[in-house]
Design an enzyme around this catalytic site. Structure first.
Site, PDB file in Angstrom:
ATOM      1  N   ARG A 284       9.273 -11.634  49.022  1.00  0.00           N
ATOM      2  CA  ARG A 284       9.680 -10.739  49.266  1.00  0.00           C
ATOM      3  C   ARG A 284       9.436  -9.797  50.044  1.00  0.00           C
ATOM      4  NH1 ARG A 284       8.306  -5.161  47.810  1.00  0.00           N
ATOM      5  NH2 ARG A 284       9.967  -3.834  46.771  1.00  0.00           N
TER       6      ARG A 284
ATOM      7  N   LEU B  57      34.721   2.724  51.742  1.00  0.00           N
ATOM      8  CA  LEU B  57      35.162   1.226  52.157  1.00  0.00           C
ATOM      9  C   LEU B  57      36.542   1.755  53.113  1.00  0.00           C
ATOM     10  CD1 LEU B  57      33.487  -1.183  51.834  1.00  0.00           C
ATOM     11  CD2 LEU B  57      36.431  -1.621  49.876  1.00  0.00           C
TER      12      LEU B  57
ATOM     13  N   GLU C 241      36.544   9.167  48.466  1.00  0.00           N
ATOM     14  CA  GLU C 241      37.552   7.651  47.337  1.00  0.00           C
ATOM     15  C   GLU C 241      36.490   7.486  46.239  1.00  0.00           C
ATOM     16  OE1 GLU C 241      36.197   4.071  48.818  1.00  0.00           O
ATOM     17  OE2 GLU C 241      34.029   4.708  49.165  1.00  0.00           O
TER      18      GLU C 241
ATOM     19  N   ARG D 130      38.155  -8.815  56.330  1.00  0.00           N
ATOM     20  CA  ARG D 130      37.161  -7.917  56.026  1.00  0.00           C
ATOM     21  C   ARG D 130      35.495  -7.805  55.744  1.00  0.00           C
ATOM     22  NH1 ARG D 130      37.637  -3.604  51.364  1.00  0.00           N
ATOM     23  NH2 ARG D 130      37.420  -5.596  49.977  1.00  0.00           N
TER      24      ARG D 130
ATOM     25  N   TYR E 225      29.939  -8.429  49.737  1.00  0.00           N
ATOM     26  CA  TYR E 225      30.448  -9.282  48.981  1.00  0.00           C
ATOM     27  C   TYR E 225      32.121  -8.853  48.841  1.00  0.00           C
ATOM     28  CZ  TYR E 225      31.329  -4.682  45.857  1.00  0.00           C
ATOM     29  OH  TYR E 225      32.195  -4.407  45.122  1.00  0.00           O
TER      30      TYR E 225
ATOM     31  N   LYS F 223      30.578  -3.617  52.987  1.00  0.00           N
ATOM     32  CA  LYS F 223      30.711  -3.842  51.103  1.00  0.00           C
ATOM     33  C   LYS F 223      29.803  -4.332  50.502  1.00  0.00           C
ATOM     34  CE  LYS F 223      35.160  -5.229  48.073  1.00  0.00           C
ATOM     35  NZ  LYS F 223      35.231  -3.522  47.524  1.00  0.00           N
TER      36      LYS F 223
HETATM   37  N1  PDD Z   1      35.838  -2.886  44.818  1.00  0.00           N
HETATM   38  N2  PDD Z   1      36.070   1.808  47.628  1.00  0.00           N
HETATM   39  C1  PDD Z   1      35.084   1.180  46.669  1.00  0.00           C
HETATM   40  C2  PDD Z   1      33.926   2.380  46.804  1.00  0.00           C
HETATM   41  C3  PDD Z   1      35.096  -0.647  46.659  1.00  0.00           C
HETATM   42  O1  PDD Z   1      34.523  -0.996  45.929  1.00  0.00           O
HETATM   43  C4  PDD Z   1      37.003  -0.384  46.110  1.00  0.00           C
HETATM   44  C5  PDD Z   1      36.885  -1.945  45.969  1.00  0.00           C
HETATM   45  C6  PDD Z   1      37.905   0.129  47.057  1.00  0.00           C
HETATM   46  C7  PDD Z   1      39.123  -0.979  47.467  1.00  0.00           C
HETATM   47  O2  PDD Z   1      39.418  -1.589  48.213  1.00  0.00           O
HETATM   48  P1  PDD Z   1      40.642  -2.575  48.153  1.00  0.00           P
HETATM   49  O3  PDD Z   1      41.550  -2.358  48.019  1.00  0.00           O
HETATM   50  O4  PDD Z   1      39.537  -3.572  48.972  1.00  0.00           O
HETATM   51  O5  PDD Z   1      39.673  -4.307  46.695  1.00  0.00           O
HETATM   52  C8  PDD Z   1      37.774   0.799  47.610  1.00  0.00           C
HETATM   53  C9  PDD Z   1      36.531  -4.324  43.919  1.00  0.00           C
HETATM   54  C10 PDD Z   1      37.540  -4.314  43.099  1.00  0.00           C
HETATM   55  C11 PDD Z   1      35.460  -3.672  43.293  1.00  0.00           C
HETATM   56  O6  PDD Z   1      33.605  -3.494  43.638  1.00  0.00           O
HETATM   57  O7  PDD Z   1      35.459  -4.331  42.258  1.00  0.00           O
END
Ligand code: PDD
Length: 284
Positions: free
Chosen positions: A99, A204, A179, A51, A32, A147
């Site tokens: 499945r 990420l 993170e 990405r 996503y 992601k």
């Molecule tokens: N989340 N680390 C993780 C584990 C994340 O899920 C996200 C983003 C980030 C920040 O990435 P970016 O700056 O590209 O949004 C770091 C999104 C916003 C979400 O899951 O809603």
């Protein structure tokens, strides 16, 4: 009621349908993106699409839609939903099949879903007041650089933070902070360096993180991309998180102890402003 996008069609959200056999549903075999919208336009969409391509490549997932087509769908959703500020969510799964742990036959079309969500991104309370975080063990899988929609541990960690009266959690692997649950984590050291974890399979590659890092160097601020410990975070003068839906949010306490003077840091607030100026300048 929103209009959402499902496999080539724009439909009212209560008529949108996904198969119960969708691999996103059964295996979290899906990736996503979340892109912020300000003033009815997209923030750094090119970086998000780049990405997305990387995530698709890492999972050998085929998406027969060009970047131009994806951009057009983002824009169409903004228009149809009259979205001024918020986000566009995009998800691609490996499609539908009975499945079966093995991948479906080649040519099985992916499932593509996109929708908008209204949200105040600029004038948000946490941006002004800051957030509190706790630390938790990082129990996620070994490819957090992709992601994927495998977000169960992030949900569990956020719930645990909430149960302890905190807003979010920072994840610790082998003594070092990787993170946040849905954001990248930063601290500011006593000698004024901004520290964030260097990229690897453990975290990420956040789009906001990469933009903030570039902006730091453009403003002659010192950045250190390296591993850092909880002990170092406890000694930090400031801390903050970055993500597409928060931009830059101050972190004012860690495990119940104040960071610095327990208020949003001066450098953090400046960075948020610098980031906002950037976001408004790159709208597309
Ligand atoms: N989340 N680390 C993780 C584990 C994340 O899920 C996200 C983003 C980030 C920040 O990435 P970016 O700056 O590209 O949004 C770091 C999104 C916003 C979400 O899951 O809603």
């Amino acid at each position: 009621m929103r209009t959402v996008y499902v496999n080539g069609e724009y439909v009212p959200e209560n008529e949108a349908k996904i198969s119960v056999f969708d691999r996103g549903f059964t295996f979290a075999d899906a990736i996503y993106e979340v892109t912020a919208v300000l003033r009815g336009k997209l923030v750094d969409i090119d970086l998000h699409l780049a990405r997305l391509r990387r995530s698709l490549g890492e999972l050998a997932l085929d998406l027969p839609l060009s970047d131009e087509a994806l951009l057009a769908i983002h824009r169409e959703l903004i228009t149809r939903n009259q979205l001024e500020e918020g986000l566009i969510y995009l998800q691609v799964s490996r499609g539908v099949e009975d499945r079966n742990f093995h991948f479906p036959p080649e040519g099985t079309p992916p499932t593509v879903v996109m929708y908008s969500q209204a949200k105040k991104v600029i004038d948000s309370t946490p941006a002004v007041n800051g957030i509190s975080v706790i630390s938790l063990p990082d129990l996620r899988w070994g490819r957090c650089d992709i992601k994927t929609t495998q977000l169960l541990y992030a949900c569990l960690a956020k719930e645990q933070a909430k149960a302890q009266g905190a807003d979010d959690a920072w994840l610790v692997r082998e003594g070092q902070i990787t993170e946040g649950t849905s954001n990248n984590a930063f601290i500011v050291t006593r000698d004024g360096a901004v520290v964030t974890r260097d990229l690897s399979h453990a975290l990420l590659p956040g789009i906001t993180r990469s933009v903030v890092n570039t902006l730091l160097s453009e403003h002659d601020l010192r950045l250190e991309e390296r591993a850092w410990t909880l002990a170092e975070a406890e000694q930090a003068t400031e801390a903050f998180i970055t993500s597409s839906t928060s931009f830059v949010w101050p972190v004012i306490s860690l495990n119940g102890q104040p960071i610095g003077d327990g208020k949003p840091g001066v450098l953090t607030q400046r960075l948020r402003q610098i980031y906002l100026d950037h976001a408004l300048a790159v709208l597309k």
